[in-house]
Design a protein around this motif. Structure first.
Motif, mmCIF file in Angstrom:
data_model
loop_
_atom_site.group_PDB
_atom_site.id
_atom_site.type_symbol
_atom_site.label_atom_id
_atom_site.label_comp_id
_atom_site.label_asym_id
_atom_site.label_seq_id
_atom_site.Cartn_x
_atom_site.Cartn_y
_atom_site.Cartn_z
ATOM 1 N N GLY A 92 0.816 -1.213 0.000
ATOM 2 C CA GLY A 92 0.000 0.000 0.000
ATOM 3 C C GLY A 92 0.848 1.259 0.000
ATOM 4 O O GLY A 92 0.537 2.235 -0.687
ATOM 5 N N LYS A 93 1.940 1.248 0.771
ATOM 6 C CA LYS A 93 2.837 2.405 0.827
ATOM 7 C C LYS A 93 3.486 2.656 -0.533
ATOM 8 O O LYS A 93 3.657 3.802 -0.955
ATOM 9 N N ILE A 94 3.862 1.571 -1.205
ATOM 10 C CA ILE A 94 4.481 1.713 -2.527
ATOM 11 C C ILE A 94 3.501 2.364 -3.498
ATOM 12 O O ILE A 94 3.844 3.274 -4.255
ATOM 13 N N ILE A 95 2.252 1.901 -3.464
ATOM 14 C CA ILE A 95 1.236 2.443 -4.365
ATOM 15 C C ILE A 95 0.992 3.922 -4.087
ATOM 16 O O ILE A 95 0.962 4.755 -4.995
ATOM 17 N N THR A 96 0.825 4.269 -2.805
ATOM 18 C CA THR A 96 0.511 5.660 -2.466
ATOM 19 C C THR A 96 1.715 6.582 -2.637
ATOM 20 O O THR A 96 1.550 7.792 -2.795
ATOM 21 N N THR A 97 2.925 6.027 -2.611
ATOM 22 C CA THR A 97 4.115 6.845 -2.859
ATOM 23 C C THR A 97 4.161 7.279 -4.319
ATOM 24 O O THR A 97 4.572 8.393 -4.649
ATOM 25 N N VAL A 98 3.728 6.385 -5.195
ATOM 26 C CA VAL A 98 3.690 6.704 -6.625
ATOM 27 C C VAL A 98 2.658 7.801 -6.899
ATOM 28 O O VAL A 98 2.848 8.657 -7.757
ATOM 29 N N ILE A 99 1.555 7.766 -6.128
ATOM 30 C CA ILE A 99 0.512 8.789 -6.275
ATOM 31 C C ILE A 99 0.978 10.053 -5.559
ATOM 32 O O ILE A 99 1.117 10.075 -4.342
ATOM 33 N N LYS A 100 1.225 11.123 -6.295
ATOM 34 C CA LYS A 100 1.829 12.320 -5.717
ATOM 35 C C LYS A 100 0.889 13.076 -4.788
ATOM 36 O O LYS A 100 1.324 13.724 -3.851
ATOM 37 N N ARG A 101 -0.408 13.007 -5.065
ATOM 38 C CA ARG A 101 -1.357 13.791 -4.283
ATOM 39 C C ARG A 101 -2.418 12.892 -3.667
ATOM 40 O O ARG A 101 -2.757 11.852 -4.207
ATOM 41 N N ASP A 102 -2.932 13.336 -2.549
ATOM 42 C CA ASP A 102 -3.997 12.623 -1.855
ATOM 43 C C ASP A 102 -5.245 13.496 -1.893
ATOM 44 O O ASP A 102 -5.176 14.678 -2.236
ATOM 45 N N HIS A 103 -6.395 12.949 -1.581
ATOM 46 C CA HIS A 103 -7.581 13.793 -1.413
ATOM 47 C C HIS A 103 -8.593 13.092 -0.524
ATOM 48 O O HIS A 103 -8.550 11.873 -0.340
ATOM 49 N N LYS A 104 -9.475 13.884 0.063
ATOM 50 C CA LYS A 104 -10.523 13.315 0.901
ATOM 51 C C LYS A 104 -11.811 14.101 0.719
ATOM 52 O O LYS A 104 -11.802 15.268 0.298
ATOM 53 N N ALA A 105 -12.913 13.448 1.032
ATOM 54 C CA ALA A 105 -14.221 14.068 0.861
ATOM 55 C C ALA A 105 -14.394 15.240 1.825
ATOM 56 O O ALA A 105 -13.912 15.209 2.957
ATOM 57 N N VAL A 106 -15.081 16.272 1.359
ATOM 58 C CA VAL A 106 -15.392 17.438 2.192
ATOM 59 C C VAL A 106 -16.906 17.478 2.382
ATOM 60 O O VAL A 106 -17.660 17.535 1.414
ATOM 61 N N LYS A 107 -17.351 17.438 3.628
ATOM 62 C CA LYS A 107 -18.783 17.406 3.917
ATOM 63 C C LYS A 107 -19.337 18.760 4.331
ATOM 64 O O LYS A 107 -20.533 19.003 4.257
ATOM 65 N N ASP A 108 -18.463 19.660 4.795
ATOM 66 C CA ASP A 108 -18.905 20.950 5.327
ATOM 67 C C ASP A 108 -18.163 22.076 4.612
ATOM 68 O O ASP A 108 -16.936 22.028 4.469
ATOM 69 N N ILE A 109 -18.888 23.089 4.176
ATOM 70 C CA ILE A 109 -18.260 24.211 3.479
ATOM 71 C C ILE A 109 -17.268 24.944 4.387
ATOM 72 O O ILE A 109 -16.350 25.612 3.915
ATOM 73 N N GLY A 110 -17.429 24.775 5.696
ATOM 74 C CA GLY A 110 -16.501 25.386 6.637
ATOM 75 C C GLY A 110 -15.101 24.804 6.551
ATOM 76 O O GLY A 110 -14.146 25.395 7.063
ATOM 77 N N ASP A 111 -14.972 23.642 5.909
ATOM 78 C CA ASP A 111 -13.663 23.009 5.744
ATOM 79 C C ASP A 111 -12.974 23.430 4.445
ATOM 80 O O ASP A 111 -11.892 22.930 4.128
ATOM 81 N N VAL A 112 -13.619 24.327 3.696
ATOM 82 C CA VAL A 112 -13.049 24.815 2.436
ATOM 83 C C VAL A 112 -12.471 26.210 2.659
ATOM 84 O O VAL A 112 -13.107 27.067 3.264
ATOM 85 N N GLU A 113 -11.261 26.438 2.148
ATOM 86 C CA GLU A 113 -10.600 27.731 2.308
ATOM 87 C C GLU A 113 -10.062 28.219 0.962
ATOM 88 O O GLU A 113 -9.763 27.410 0.074
ATOM 89 N N PRO A 114 -9.925 29.546 0.802
ATOM 90 C CA PRO A 114 -9.314 30.075 -0.419
ATOM 91 C C PRO A 114 -7.922 29.475 -0.624
ATOM 92 O O PRO A 114 -7.151 29.332 0.323
ATOM 93 N N GLY A 115 -7.625 29.120 -1.856
ATOM 94 C CA GLY A 115 -6.347 28.489 -2.164
ATOM 95 C C GLY A 115 -6.423 26.980 -2.219
ATOM 96 O O GLY A 115 -5.484 26.325 -2.670
ATOM 97 N N ASP A 116 -7.550 26.408 -1.778
ATOM 98 C CA ASP A 116 -7.720 24.954 -1.845
ATOM 99 C C ASP A 116 -7.921 24.503 -3.289
ATOM 100 O O ASP A 116 -8.444 25.254 -4.123
ATOM 101 N N GLN A 117 -7.523 23.281 -3.553
ATOM 102 C CA GLN A 117 -7.813 22.645 -4.839
ATOM 103 C C GLN A 117 -8.920 21.628 -4.607
ATOM 104 O O GLN A 117 -8.763 20.701 -3.816
ATOM 105 N N LEU A 118 -10.047 21.825 -5.282
ATOM 106 C CA LEU A 118 -11.196 20.945 -5.105
ATOM 107 C C LEU A 118 -11.454 20.122 -6.363
ATOM 108 O O LEU A 118 -11.073 20.507 -7.467
ATOM 109 N N VAL A 119 -12.116 18.999 -6.148
ATOM 110 C CA VAL A 119 -12.565 18.152 -7.249
ATOM 111 C C VAL A 119 -14.062 17.944 -7.056
ATOM 112 O O VAL A 119 -14.496 17.484 -5.999
ATOM 113 N N PHE A 120 -14.854 18.295 -8.063
ATOM 114 C CA PHE A 120 -16.302 18.173 -7.937
ATOM 115 C C PHE A 120 -16.914 17.833 -9.294
ATOM 116 O O PHE A 120 -16.244 17.866 -10.329
ATOM 117 N N CYS A 121 -18.192 17.510 -9.272
ATOM 118 C CA CYS A 121 -18.901 17.170 -10.501
ATOM 119 C C CYS A 121 -19.389 18.449 -11.174
ATOM 120 O O CYS A 121 -20.074 19.261 -10.561
#
Length: 213
Positions: A92-121
């Motif tokens: 798992g570490k080998i796989i995630t090391t190859v992946i340069k960036r991580d991401h996680k779901a955001v449920k609350d707009i309060g967790d979003v800040e200017p300068g963030d990179q988001l992925v959405f539909c």
């Protein structure tokens, strides 16, 4: 595990690492169970046959096969899980090391800040749009910049709606938020979109990620 990924308490890389560990444990357990079960079967037949030749021919062989299979299977199951517990995290570490960036779901707009990179539909034809946040307007609006096929680099308001993910960079691997926004706005109105070499993800990562990191 999937519910944690969906509610944002587990990032993509953490999900990959845990899933890889579980897969390795299951594969190792089943593989060794089968192999050692067959080996136990053969060994039990030999031992049981030898013992049975002195006492009860046939019965000893059957008993040996049964006991050998059980013991071999049990040892294989335990050993396989231990093997998977060691191999899984490493893989798992080998796989995630190859992946340069991580991401996680955001449920609350309060967790979003200017300068963030988001992925959405952004519609059925664009289910994973990458964008840079330049302003947050609770409870439901975020102002973003993104690279579009139709209009190039644009700045516009979007509704905060699920699913939406925040891209996570390692420490020291991204620009400060003000620099991210400045870089994004330096490209406003440029129209050089290319699906393969300069799409929304390329633009957002260029804004966010430090060079040579």
């Amino acid at each position: 595990m999937y519910s944690k990924r969906k509610d944002g308490s587990m990032s993509k890389n953490a999900f990959i690492e845990e899933a890889t560990q579980r897969f390795a444990q299951a594969l190792g357990s089943e593989g060794l169970t089968i192999c050692l079960g067959l080996a136990g079967n053969k060994l039990g037949a030999l031992v049981g046959g030898a013992i049975g030749s002195f006492a009860a021919p046939g019965v000893g062989t059957a008993a040996g096969i049964f006991i050998g299979s059980l013991l071999g299977g049990a040892i294989g199951s335990i050993g396989g899980r231990a093997f998977g517990a060691v191999l899984g995290p490493a893989a798992g570490k080998i796989i995630t090391t190859v992946i340069k960036r991580d991401h996680k779901a955001v449920k609350d707009i309060g967790d979003v800040e200017p300068g963030d990179q988001l992925v959405f539909c952004s519609g059925s034809l664009h289910p994973r749009c990458h964008a840079i946040v330049v302003e947050v307007k609770p409870p439901k609006e975020i102002r973003v910049m993104r690279n579009t096929a139709a209009s190039g680099i644009v700045e516009e308001w979007e509704l905060f709606k699920q699913p939406i993910y925040k891209v996570i960079y390692g420490e020291g691997k991204s620009y400060d938020p003000n620099v991210v926004i400045s870089r994004a706005r330096s490209k406003i109105c440029q129209k050089d979109y290319n699906l393969l070499t300069n799409n929304c993800k390329h633009f957002a990562c260029w804004c966010k990620q430090l060079k040579n990191k």
